[in-house]
Design an enzyme around this catalytic site. Structure first.
Site, short mmCIF file in Angstrom:
data_model
loop_
_atom_site.label_atom_id
_atom_site.label_comp_id
_atom_site.label_asym_id
_atom_site.label_seq_id
_atom_site.Cartn_x
_atom_site.Cartn_y
_atom_site.Cartn_z
N ARG A 47 6.99 55.17 40.82
CA ARG A 47 6.77 54.19 39.76
C ARG A 47 5.51 54.51 38.96
O ARG A 47 5.28 53.99 37.89
CB ARG A 47 6.70 52.78 40.35
CG ARG A 47 6.68 51.70 39.28
CD ARG A 47 6.82 50.23 39.74
NE ARG A 47 6.83 49.96 41.14
CZ ARG A 47 5.74 49.77 41.89
NH1 ARG A 47 4.53 49.84 41.37
NH2 ARG A 47 5.87 49.52 43.18
N TYR A 98 12.58 43.74 13.62
CA TYR A 98 13.53 43.88 14.72
C TYR A 98 13.64 42.55 15.48
O TYR A 98 12.63 42.01 15.91
CB TYR A 98 13.10 45.01 15.66
CG TYR A 98 14.02 45.13 16.83
CD1 TYR A 98 15.34 45.55 16.64
CD2 TYR A 98 13.63 44.76 18.10
CE1 TYR A 98 16.23 45.61 17.70
CE2 TYR A 98 14.52 44.83 19.17
CZ TYR A 98 15.81 45.26 18.95
OH TYR A 98 16.69 45.30 19.99
N ASP A 169 5.32 49.46 14.80
CA ASP A 169 6.61 49.90 15.34
C ASP A 169 7.11 51.00 14.40
O ASP A 169 7.47 50.74 13.25
CB ASP A 169 7.60 48.71 15.40
CG ASP A 169 8.92 49.10 16.06
OD1 ASP A 169 9.33 50.27 15.93
OD2 ASP A 169 9.55 48.22 16.69
N LYS A 194 16.52 55.28 19.62
CA LYS A 194 17.00 55.53 18.26
C LYS A 194 16.77 57.00 17.87
O LYS A 194 17.37 57.87 18.46
CB LYS A 194 16.35 54.54 17.30
CG LYS A 194 16.28 53.09 17.84
CD LYS A 194 17.64 52.43 17.92
CE LYS A 194 17.64 51.09 18.65
NZ LYS A 194 16.66 50.11 18.22
C1 LIG Z 1 16.01 48.99 18.77
C2 LIG Z 1 14.64 48.64 18.33
C3 LIG Z 1 13.71 48.12 19.23
C4 LIG Z 1 14.05 47.82 20.68
O1 LIG Z 1 14.33 48.99 21.40
P1 LIG Z 1 15.35 49.04 22.65
O2 LIG Z 1 15.24 50.48 23.05
O3 LIG Z 1 16.70 48.62 22.16
O4 LIG Z 1 14.81 48.11 23.67
C5 LIG Z 1 12.43 47.85 18.77
N1 LIG Z 1 12.09 48.07 17.49
C6 LIG Z 1 12.97 48.54 16.58
C7 LIG Z 1 12.55 48.74 15.17
C8 LIG Z 1 14.27 48.85 16.97
O5 LIG Z 1 15.15 49.31 16.07
#
Ligand SMILES: *Cc1c(COP(=O)(O)O)cnc(C)c1O
Length: 360
Positions: A47, A98, A169, A194
């Protein structure tokens, strides 16, 4: 080894996070399946660290110009960053971004943990004002799903003058589109699910920071909470990262061309495209037309998520959790790396048929 300053991003993406070039070393960092490690080293338990995560972290850290930590998902990364905010302190965040991030903030506020001020992405004067008594300023730029762009340097200046930290982000832009730490931000968050991983087959997240002390705090939280990535996931994400520059180059060129053609289509009221990157959104007249279009594509997949090699689309307000300011007819397009003529032909016929269906 060369320092990251000497290498360009496309080279860093391919070469960083590999074992040393010694005889019989594997070229790629292997998938290390281990819940525990022999005592006496720095790692000790599964972990607390893993060589496969570390290889991914090294590559992403170099691309962003900071030090990275991998998490089990993007939202796990969002959670540990919001956890930096002390009880009762204020977070400033976009009024539309998001929806998982907005849901986490709403949950924290409902439980009295933090207070939040939500500001429209492009209203820089309102951001500057809201920074005054903030502890953390959350940016997402370009924003999901409206693809609005924040004035990062102006907001960073206001936040830092108030003693607040700034997190960006960077999921949509990727480190190839923008490096928030170089723009003065303190933290970067990624949904590696993504573009970084890029093949719609992995859930993973990451945080990148410039400051060693914040890194240590976040690492401590990850150790304690256990929101760690799977080893196979980290390996797949790093494998995906190798081709990020190539994928993004093609997808961005496709997106620019589609944005141009979509602006001419009679079904489209508005094209939202920040001028770079591979995300595009279009405003169709209403939810019914948008739903008809998303049902009529054959190549484009009607699905949520984004950033894969394959082109996908969805009407975002099909989710009740989407921000109220998102138009009902907005369809978000994640443009992939296919041939742009095939993408256009399919999209154009879907829009034509949605328009005809509505008129008839
Ligand atoms: C998908 C997404 C998230 C969350 O990520 P996960 O891997 O689905 O938990 C956060 N910020 C943005 C801009 C996203 O597109």
């Amino acid at each position: 080894m060369e320092s990251s300053d000497d290498l360009r991003p496309a080279t860093i993406a391919v070469h960083s996070g590999r074992p040393p070039h010694d005889p019989d070393q594997p070229l790629n960092q292997p998938i290390t399946m281990a819940s525990t490690f022999v005592a006496g080293g720095g790692r000790e338990y599964g972990r607390w660290g893993n060589p496969t995560w570390q290889a991914f972290e090294e590559a992403l850290g170099r691309l962003e110009g900071g030090r990275a930590l991998a998490f089990s998902s993007g939202l796990a990364a969002v959670d540990v960053v919001l956890d930096l905010v002390a009880n009762g302190e204020k977070v400033v965040a976009p009024s539309a971004c998001y929806n998982g991030t907005l849901l986490q903030l709403a949950d924290l506020e409902a439980r009295g943990r933090v207070s939040t001020t939500l500001v429209p992405v492009t209203d820089t004067a309102a951001w500057v004002e809201a920074c005054e008594d903030a502890a953390l300023v959350w940016l997402e730029t370009p924003s999901n799903p409206m693809l609005d762009v924040s004035d990062v340097p102006a907001i960073v200046a206001a936040a830092h003058a108030a003693g607040a930290r700034v997190v960006v982000d960077n999921t949509f832009a990727t480190p190839l589109g923008q490096q928030p730490l170089a723009l003065g931000a303190d933290l970067v968050v990624h949904s590696a699910t993504k573009y970084l991983a890029g093949h719609s087959d992995v859930l993973m997240g990451a945080v990148v920071v410039a400051d060693e002390q914040i890194w240590t705090v976040l690492k401590g939280r990850r150790d304690l909470l256990g929101a760690v990535p799977g080893t196979l996931e980290a390996w797949l994400a790093l494998r995906g990262l190798r081709t990020l520059p190539l994928r993004l180059e093609r997808a961005s060129a496709n997106a620019a061309e589609l944005a141009r053609r979509l602006a001419e289509h009679p079904a489209v009221d508005r094209v939202r495209y920040p001028g770079s990157g591979a995300m595009v959104a279009i405003d169709l007249p209403d939810a019914a037309t948008a739903d008809a279009a998303t049902r009529a594509t054959r190549l484009w997949v009607h699905t949520t998520s984004l950033g894969g090699v394959e082109s996908t689309l969805e009407r975002r307000t099909r989710w009740a959790s989407e921000a109220p300011e998102v138009p009902q007819g907005l369809v978000r397009l994640s443009v992939g790396i296919e041939d742009v003529e095939d993408l256009w032909a399919d999209l154009a016929q879907a829009l034509d048929s949605a328009l005809a269906g509505n008129a008839g």
